[in-house]
Design an enzyme around this catalytic site. Structure first.
Site, PDB file in Angstrom:
ATOM      1  N   HIS A  88       0.411  -1.511   0.197  1.00  0.00           N
ATOM      2  CA  HIS A  88       0.322  -0.254   0.431  1.00  0.00           C
ATOM      3  C   HIS A  88       0.959   1.583   0.476  1.00  0.00           C
ATOM      4  O   HIS A  88       0.312   1.935  -0.311  1.00  0.00           O
ATOM      5  CB  HIS A  88      -0.503   0.297   1.057  1.00  0.00           C
ATOM      6  N   ASP A 100       0.068  -7.839  -0.048  1.00  0.00           N
ATOM      7  CA  ASP A 100       1.047  -6.036   0.595  1.00  0.00           C
ATOM      8  C   ASP A 100       1.919  -6.319   0.421  1.00  0.00           C
ATOM      9  O   ASP A 100       2.612  -5.863   1.525  1.00  0.00           O
ATOM     10  CB  ASP A 100       0.247  -5.627   1.832  1.00  0.00           C
ATOM     11  N   GLY A 119       1.884   4.234  11.398  1.00  0.00           N
ATOM     12  CA  GLY A 119       2.993   4.584  10.898  1.00  0.00           C
ATOM     13  C   GLY A 119       5.352   3.447  10.409  1.00  0.00           C
ATOM     14  O   GLY A 119       5.363   3.931   9.910  1.00  0.00           O
ATOM     15  N   SER A 148       1.305  -4.977   7.445  1.00  0.00           N
ATOM     16  CA  SER A 148       0.765  -4.437   6.270  1.00  0.00           C
ATOM     17  C   SER A 148      -0.283  -3.370   7.499  1.00  0.00           C
ATOM     18  O   SER A 148      -0.213  -2.777   7.337  1.00  0.00           O
ATOM     19  CB  SER A 148       0.044  -5.860   5.900  1.00  0.00           C
ATOM     20  N   SER A 173       3.954   0.984   8.605  1.00  0.00           N
ATOM     21  CA  SER A 173       4.125   0.319   7.262  1.00  0.00           C
ATOM     22  C   SER A 173       5.135  -0.433   6.746  1.00  0.00           C
ATOM     23  O   SER A 173       6.108   0.218   6.230  1.00  0.00           O
ATOM     24  CB  SER A 173       3.248   0.982   6.398  1.00  0.00           C
TER      25      SER A 173
END
Length: 480
Positions: free
Chosen positions: A219, A249, A336, A354, A338
């Protein structure tokens, strides 16, 4: 800045930004913090005593050998044994599993029955804020609903779970809401319309064409194409492949300078590093570590595999972004993180952050993209490009007393780093373990504020919003 210094600066992305954090927990050879004492009730036979990594390897071997005759497996951390579930008392299967060194447990539900239950949930209950995964310890599908699932949505979910039968699934509530994490982590930045996007670097890799690259969340790669190692700096890496939502992801991001030295390490805080030796499949019950710049180093357990998470779409108020094939854990995280790394204490690269729900005060669920499937999908190999990476399946052992630079890029090695040496004396911030940052030295220019942990995370949109990303808003941004 001269061209000569560029590779060094670029490698700073791979370096931890945790100098401002000060402290994290000590990584010990037998770290057991936050780990439930799962008992293999009903397990029979004399099983081998195994480390979690060896149990994971044995589980993979038995899965190939016995296939659907197995109904899942997990690591019993108290007994240090691999427990395999068997339906129907197949004597041949039991004999082979015991001979291989596993404990055997008779269960009611087969893998195919539990997969069918998950398919029913997908058909009837794909609701934003829900997730499900098979838990081999209970031999059931565990369904989780976040705080946004109320009213008619809750009734629909509850009735679907009940229709599966009490012996097939359980339903539980989770604090907070499932979401992805845009700002924070070992900060990498992208400037998009509406503000900055922040994500975290996961692991340095070598792309299939031999160029240096890194893995992060899909993402993040969908949200922005060009990434920098500072909030206002020039881009130093470009998204090559991105997958989100759907089956996974993950993103592969290539460094723009082919001479970038990108070591295969994770920063555990305080300038200490853990050498990443190999990609490792997760095993339910094993202890894993996640590094986040906001919350530091945290550990917990893998609680489910092949998890499905339904995130509220950031771009469509009535939409849902479904991500499948994720690792479910009880490791805490906050917004934060990710893309940041999930790893084992002996240097196995396990996952990329994720999303999830909860925080590092109340706990919660956090989901991770398996590194093994991300590597397979992108064609990349573990290890830093430009530094002897991708050297194949070597049986080497990392020397924790050697410097980070000495050990970089060793490829998919089956070696073992000594995390008690690598992770250093890091006092304080809870059960934390080194993650999203892969380099030899901490980058003091990256402050803790830049890098907010991994809380309510779970797959959709780290993306292009105005939110938390430039440090001004409260939103997580919209990505896909």
């Amino acid at each position: 800045m001269s061209h000569k210094r560029m590779p060094k600066r670029k490698a700073a992305i791979a370096v931890g930004g945790v100098a401002a954090l000060g402290a994290a927990a000590l990584l010990l050879p037998n770290a057991n913090a936050s780990q439930d004492k799962d008992q293999a009730s009903g397990a029979t036979g004399t099983a081998k005593t195994l480390k979690a990594a060896d149990a994971s390897n044995l589980a993979a071997q038995l899965q190939k050998l016995l296939g659907d005759a197995l109904a899942g497996s997990y690591y019993d951390s108290a007994k240090q044994q691999l427990v395999v579930n068997v339906v129907g008392g197949d004597k041949n299967v039991i004999v082979q599993a015991k001979k291989a060194g596993a404990a055997v447990r008779q269960v009611e539900n087969s893998t195919s029955e539990l997969k069918a239950a998950a398919q029913t949930l997908k058909t009837k209950a794909t609701i934003p804020g829900t997730a499900w995964a098979v838990d081999p310890r209970t031999d059931k599908v565990v369904v989780t609903a976040d705080s946004s699932v109320t009213g008619a949505k809750w009734n629909r979910l509850q009735s679907t779970v009940q229709s599966l039968g009490s012996g097939k699934a359980t339903l539980k509530k989770s604090a907070g809401t499932f979401k992805t994490f845009v700002s924070g982590g070992d900060a990498i930045f992208s400037q998009v319309q509406g503000g900055n996007v922040r994500c975290s670097l996961g692991f340095n890799v070598t792309a299939s064409d031999g160029s240096p690259a890194f893995l992060t969340a899909g993402h993040c790669g969908v949200a922005a194409k060009d990434w920098s190692d500072s909030q206002t700096g020039q881009p130093i890496a470009t998204v090559d492949q991105a997958n989100f939502p759907g089956n996974g992801d993950f993103s592969l991001v290539k460094y723009n300078d082919p001479n970038t030295q990108a070591p295969s390490e994770v920063n555990a805080g305080n300038g200490q590093t853990v050498q990443i030796n190999q990609a490792a499949d997760a095993t339910v019950g094993e202890t894993v570590f996640r590094m986040g710049s906001t919350t530091g180093l945290h550990n917990g357990q893998v609680t489910g595999l092949d998890a499905t998470v339904n995130f509220q779409s950031e771009t469509d108020p009535n939409g849902v972004d479904t991500v499948t094939g994720l690792i479910q854990t009880n490791v805490c995280a906050e917004a934060g993180d990710s893309g940041g790394s999930l790893f084992t204490q002996d240097g196995g690269a396990v996952g990329l952050t994720s999303g999830g729900s909860g925080d590092c005060t109340s706990g919660g669920e956090t989901f991770f993209q398996p590194v093994t499937t991300a590597l397979q999908a992108t064609g990349a190999t573990l290890g830093g490009g430009g530094n002897g990476a991708g050297a194949g399946d070597q049986a080497g052992t990392a020397d924790p007393s050697a410097s980070a630079g000495d050990q970089s890029g060793a490829g998919d090695q089956a070696g073992t780093a000594d995390p008690s040496a690598s992770a250093g004396d890091q006092s304080g911030a809870g059960d934390q373990a080194g993650g999203d940052q892969i380099g030899g030295t901490a980058d003091p220019s990256a402050t803790a504020g830049d890098q907010s942990g991994t809380g309510d995370q779970s797959g959709t949109g780290d993306g292009a919003g105005t939110g938390n990303q430039s440090g001004e808003g409260a939103g997580d941004g919209s990505s896909s």
